[in-house]
Design a protein around this motif. Structure first.
Motif, PDB file in Angstrom:
ATOM      1  N   ASN A  85      -8.013   2.574  -1.484  1.00 17.84           N
ATOM      2  CA  ASN A  85      -8.075   3.298  -2.742  1.00 17.84           C
ATOM      3  C   ASN A  85      -9.316   2.932  -3.556  1.00 17.84           C
ATOM      4  O   ASN A  85      -9.950   3.804  -4.162  1.00 17.84           O
ATOM      5  CB  ASN A  85      -6.809   3.046  -3.550  1.00 17.84           C
ATOM      6  CG  ASN A  85      -5.558   3.440  -2.793  1.00 17.84           C
ATOM      7  OD1 ASN A  85      -5.037   2.655  -2.018  1.00 17.84           O
ATOM      8  ND2 ASN A  85      -5.086   4.658  -2.985  1.00 17.84           N
ATOM      9  N   THR A  86      -9.664   1.644  -3.587  1.00 17.84           N
ATOM     10  CA  THR A  86     -10.876   1.254  -4.322  1.00 17.84           C
ATOM     11  C   THR A  86     -12.127   1.771  -3.614  1.00 17.84           C
ATOM     12  O   THR A  86     -13.129   2.073  -4.265  1.00 17.84           O
ATOM     13  CB  THR A  86     -10.948  -0.270  -4.488  1.00 17.84           C
ATOM     14  OG1 THR A  86     -10.827  -0.915  -3.212  1.00 17.84           O
ATOM     15  CG2 THR A  86      -9.830  -0.769  -5.402  1.00 17.84           C
ATOM     16  N   GLN A  95       0.823  -1.214   0.000  1.00 21.23           N
ATOM     17  CA  GLN A  95       0.000   0.000   0.000  1.00 21.23           C
ATOM     18  C   GLN A  95       0.856   1.263   0.000  1.00 21.23           C
ATOM     19  O   GLN A  95       0.551   2.235  -0.699  1.00 21.23           O
ATOM     20  CB  GLN A  95      -0.958   0.035   1.193  1.00 21.23           C
ATOM     21  CG  GLN A  95      -1.746   1.340   1.241  1.00 21.23           C
ATOM     22  CD  GLN A  95      -3.054   1.254   2.001  1.00 21.23           C
ATOM     23  OE1 GLN A  95      -3.437   0.193   2.458  1.00 21.23           O
ATOM     24  NE2 GLN A  95      -3.740   2.378   2.124  1.00 21.23           N
ATOM     25  N   ILE A 143      -4.926  -3.799  -5.726  1.00 24.29           N
ATOM     26  CA  ILE A 143      -4.992  -2.376  -5.413  1.00 24.29           C
ATOM     27  C   ILE A 143      -5.541  -2.250  -3.990  1.00 24.29           C
ATOM     28  O   ILE A 143      -6.534  -2.893  -3.646  1.00 24.29           O
ATOM     29  CB  ILE A 143      -5.887  -1.640  -6.410  1.00 24.29           C
ATOM     30  CG1 ILE A 143      -5.251  -1.712  -7.801  1.00 24.29           C
ATOM     31  CG2 ILE A 143      -6.097  -0.186  -5.996  1.00 24.29           C
ATOM     32  CD1 ILE A 143      -6.109  -1.161  -8.899  1.00 24.29           C
ATOM     33  N   ARG A 179      -9.420   2.958 -14.576  1.00 25.74           N
ATOM     34  CA  ARG A 179      -8.159   2.449 -15.115  1.00 25.74           C
ATOM     35  C   ARG A 179      -8.201   2.443 -16.645  1.00 25.74           C
ATOM     36  O   ARG A 179      -9.211   2.101 -17.258  1.00 25.74           O
ATOM     37  CB  ARG A 179      -7.904   1.028 -14.594  1.00 25.74           C
ATOM     38  CG  ARG A 179      -7.723   0.969 -13.093  1.00 25.74           C
ATOM     39  CD  ARG A 179      -7.688  -0.451 -12.566  1.00 25.74           C
ATOM     40  NE  ARG A 179      -6.506  -1.188 -12.993  1.00 25.74           N
ATOM     41  CZ  ARG A 179      -6.206  -2.415 -12.592  1.00 25.74           C
ATOM     42  NH1 ARG A 179      -7.024  -3.050 -11.745  1.00 25.74           N
ATOM     43  NH2 ARG A 179      -5.112  -3.015 -13.006  1.00 25.74           N
ATOM     44  N   ILE A 184      -3.616   0.896 -15.729  1.00 31.27           N
ATOM     45  CA  ILE A 184      -3.674   1.639 -14.464  1.00 31.27           C
ATOM     46  C   ILE A 184      -4.348   2.984 -14.688  1.00 31.27           C
ATOM     47  O   ILE A 184      -4.604   3.395 -15.821  1.00 31.27           O
ATOM     48  CB  ILE A 184      -2.265   1.857 -13.881  1.00 31.27           C
ATOM     49  CG1 ILE A 184      -1.413   2.700 -14.844  1.00 31.27           C
ATOM     50  CG2 ILE A 184      -1.592   0.525 -13.569  1.00 31.27           C
ATOM     51  CD1 ILE A 184      -0.111   3.197 -14.272  1.00 31.27           C
ATOM     52  N   GLN A 243     -10.852  -3.358  -9.116  1.00 32.01           N
ATOM     53  CA  GLN A 243      -9.866  -4.208  -8.467  1.00 32.01           C
ATOM     54  C   GLN A 243      -9.355  -5.285  -9.430  1.00 32.01           C
ATOM     55  O   GLN A 243     -10.043  -5.664 -10.382  1.00 32.01           O
ATOM     56  CB  GLN A 243     -10.490  -4.888  -7.238  1.00 32.01           C
ATOM     57  CG  GLN A 243      -9.575  -5.786  -6.423  1.00 32.01           C
ATOM     58  CD  GLN A 243      -8.354  -5.047  -5.900  1.00 32.01           C
ATOM     59  OE1 GLN A 243      -7.340  -4.941  -6.594  1.00 32.01           O
ATOM     60  NE2 GLN A 243      -8.465  -4.528  -4.672  1.00 32.01           N
ATOM     61  N   TYR A 278       0.975  -3.642 -10.941  1.00 34.70           N
ATOM     62  CA  TYR A 278      -0.470  -3.786 -10.765  1.00 34.70           C
ATOM     63  C   TYR A 278      -1.231  -4.169 -12.035  1.00 34.70           C
ATOM     64  O   TYR A 278      -2.437  -4.398 -11.972  1.00 34.70           O
ATOM     65  CB  TYR A 278      -1.055  -2.489 -10.199  1.00 34.70           C
ATOM     66  CG  TYR A 278      -0.654  -2.256  -8.761  1.00 34.70           C
ATOM     67  CD1 TYR A 278      -1.347  -2.868  -7.723  1.00 34.70           C
ATOM     68  CD2 TYR A 278       0.439  -1.458  -8.439  1.00 34.70           C
ATOM     69  CE1 TYR A 278      -0.976  -2.675  -6.404  1.00 34.70           C
ATOM     70  CE2 TYR A 278       0.821  -1.257  -7.124  1.00 34.70           C
ATOM     71  CZ  TYR A 278       0.112  -1.868  -6.112  1.00 34.70           C
ATOM     72  OH  TYR A 278       0.494  -1.690  -4.794  1.00 34.70           O
ATOM     73  N   TYR A 323       2.051   1.952  -3.518  1.00 37.99           N
ATOM     74  CA  TYR A 323       0.974   2.441  -4.390  1.00 37.99           C
ATOM     75  C   TYR A 323       0.665   3.908  -4.073  1.00 37.99           C
ATOM     76  O   TYR A 323       0.631   4.752  -4.977  1.00 37.99           O
ATOM     77  CB  TYR A 323      -0.277   1.583  -4.195  1.00 37.99           C
ATOM     78  CG  TYR A 323      -1.395   1.880  -5.175  1.00 37.99           C
ATOM     79  CD1 TYR A 323      -1.463   1.226  -6.395  1.00 37.99           C
ATOM     80  CD2 TYR A 323      -2.382   2.819  -4.867  1.00 37.99           C
ATOM     81  CE1 TYR A 323      -2.490   1.496  -7.299  1.00 37.99           C
ATOM     82  CE2 TYR A 323      -3.412   3.098  -5.756  1.00 37.99           C
ATOM     83  CZ  TYR A 323      -3.464   2.425  -6.972  1.00 37.99           C
ATOM     84  OH  TYR A 323      -4.475   2.706  -7.866  1.00 37.99           O
TER      85      TYR A 323
END
Length: 485
Positions: free
Chosen positions: A472-473, A110, A468, A194, A178, A481, A163, A113
């Protein structure tokens, strides 16, 4: 969100004072973005801070060892002392992903990211404010923007390889890539979806191709190898083309760097001593970010914290597996880049001395190797083979092998496998193996020292990319995801 008006100074302050000095400042100190970035000095301060955060993100333990750990070049050292002395366990901050079982809710990655998109946001701020500077020349503004845009492309590329599945995962690269941010959060909070992998790589390449012609003279103080330049940006572009399997452009770009950068391969007679230098990178470096130091010059962190050996009770967490160490011929100079030391290890319940191979690449005050010329030869070799220039490919591989004092190739039979093998041997611990395996649709096989619940993994696998982070999601309803997470 206050970010639309303010930006904290923590990512900028390092060019002005030490971290310890900053921590003594009044808590919550902030500066207006408009105030900070209204003149050249403020923008240069921001650019220095951007490099500081980029260095911390790529040299941080998670990313710095990820590709070699997952690919099988690395294993763990035993616990040095205490009640668990001699036991071998995965590093706690990597245990989930090491077993190809990272969790979105508590992702080991995390911080990487979040750090990557923080870097991207900072780069976008610099790109938005620099054109209006009244106290900078046009050449200076172009240089600042070239560096910021290259960093934006680099950060996006690193997020993409971690990712998003490899470019050829689908025939037309229509699978998920992404989020690609080209606007700072100051211009309004957005909830982007994305892009496809094809679009992601197109945007990375477009950023780099726009940035490269604008490089001129260095605007920041410090060693030139610590900052992006025209040819280190081209080295990044060559790597992006390689990852995309765009062989023609990979060949031309790597060849440009080899031919025109002015950087030369470390000669055979200096190869071992170059890696042994303290504070300085090997002479063939194209980009190595400077390691953090305080106002008295004391190193805050370096790659040695992961790979270093000081004594039998003071050593890093990671050593070479026999999977990589046994690949070298006895005459190979690179075999001498292993420091073999006995460490107390629990064997069948009894503490016993067991030999471990520490890499000498990252002893002393070693920085993060971002790009060096050897990689360009290996990119050119692979791209040459894929564009029907097998003779050039073999010549490039033999250049690297001759420098290492190992047997030269005399046939192009199995040349692709020999190229990948040479990449593994030459670039080990520099963050390539896992990504090389995946882009070539190879299986993962980790043998010596593997203590994972999954020592092997067959391509394709949804576990070849990380989840992810849930935070964040949850924050962005349009952020899809990865499969299986």
């Amino acid at each position: 969100m206050n970010y639309s008006k303010y930006i904290t100074l923590f990512f900028l302050i390092f060019s002005l004072q030490s971290c310890s000095d900053f921590l003594e400042q009044e808590p919550g100190t902030k500066t207006s973005i408009d105030e900070l970035l209204q003149n050249k000095q403020g923008v240069l301060t921001a650019l220095t801070g951007l490099y500081t955060e980029l260095e911390a993100n790529v040299r941080g333990e998670r990313f710095a060892i990820y590709a070699d750990l997952q690919g099988g070049n690395i294993k763990f050292t035993p616990t040095a002392s205490g009640t668990n002395k001699g036991q071998i366990v995965p590093a706690g901050n990597l245990a989930q992903l090491y077993s190809f079982d990272d969790l979105a809710q508590t992702s080991n990655f995390q911080s990487f990211y979040d750090g990557s998109y923080d870097i991207i946001n900072q780069a976008n701020l610099i790109l938005e404010y620099t054109p209006a500077l009244k106290d900078a020349t046009e050449e200076e503004k172009k240089q600042i923007m070239a560096e910021a845009m290259t960093i934006r492309a680099y950060a996006h590329f690193l997020v993409a390889i971690v990712y998003s599945q490899d470019y050829k995962f689908t025939a037309d690269a229509s699978h998920l890539g992404i989020v690609y941010n080209t606007k700072s959060i100051k211009r309004g909070i957005q909830y982007p979806a994305r892009e496809t992998a094809a679009t992601t790589y197109g945007l990375i390449i477009a950023d780099l191709k726009e940035a490269i012609p604008n490089y001129s003279n260095l605007v920041l103080k410090g060693p030139e190898y610590s900052y992006f330049s025209r040819y280190s940006a081209k080295a990044l572009l060559a790597r992006v083309y390689l990852q995309k399997n765009d062989w023609t452009n990979a060949y031309e770009t790597a060849n440009d760097v080899i031919t025109n950068s002015g950087v030369k391969l470390v000669p055979k007679e200096n190869y071992l001593t170059e890696w042994a230098k303290t504070d300085l990178p090997v002479s063939e470096i194209l980009l190595e970010f400077s390691i953090p130091k305080d106002s008295e010059g004391t190193v805050g962190a370096s790659m040695a914290s992961y790979f270093g050996y000081t004594s039998a009770t003071n050593f890093g967490k990671y050593v070479a597996s026999n999977d990589i160490a046994n690949l070298y011929e006895n005459s190979d100079l690179r075999k001498q880049l292993f420091l073999t030391q006995p460490l107390s290890t629990l064997v069948n319940g009894v503490l016993s001395p067991v030999n471990y191979n520490f890499t000498k690449k990252f002893q002393n005050n070693a920085g993060y190797v971002a790009f060096r010329l050897s990689e360009m030869y290996l990119i050119r070799a692979e791209a040459a083979l894929e564009t029907s220039k097998a003779d050039i490919a073999m010549a490039d591989i033999n250049t690297i092998r001759a420098r290492a004092n190992t047997t030269l190739l005399t046939s192009t039979v199995n040349l692709k496998e020999n190229i990948l093998l040479e990449r593994r041997k030459e670039l080990c611990f520099e963050g390539h193996l896992f990504f090389d395996l995946i882009r070539n649709h190879k299986n993962i096989s980790r043998n010596d020292g593997c203590i994972s619940t999954s020592c092997g993994m067959t391509y394709p696998s949804s576990k070849f990319v990380l989840p992810i982070p849930t935070f964040n999601t949850n924050a962005n309803p349009n952020l899809k995801q990865n499969e299986s997470y």
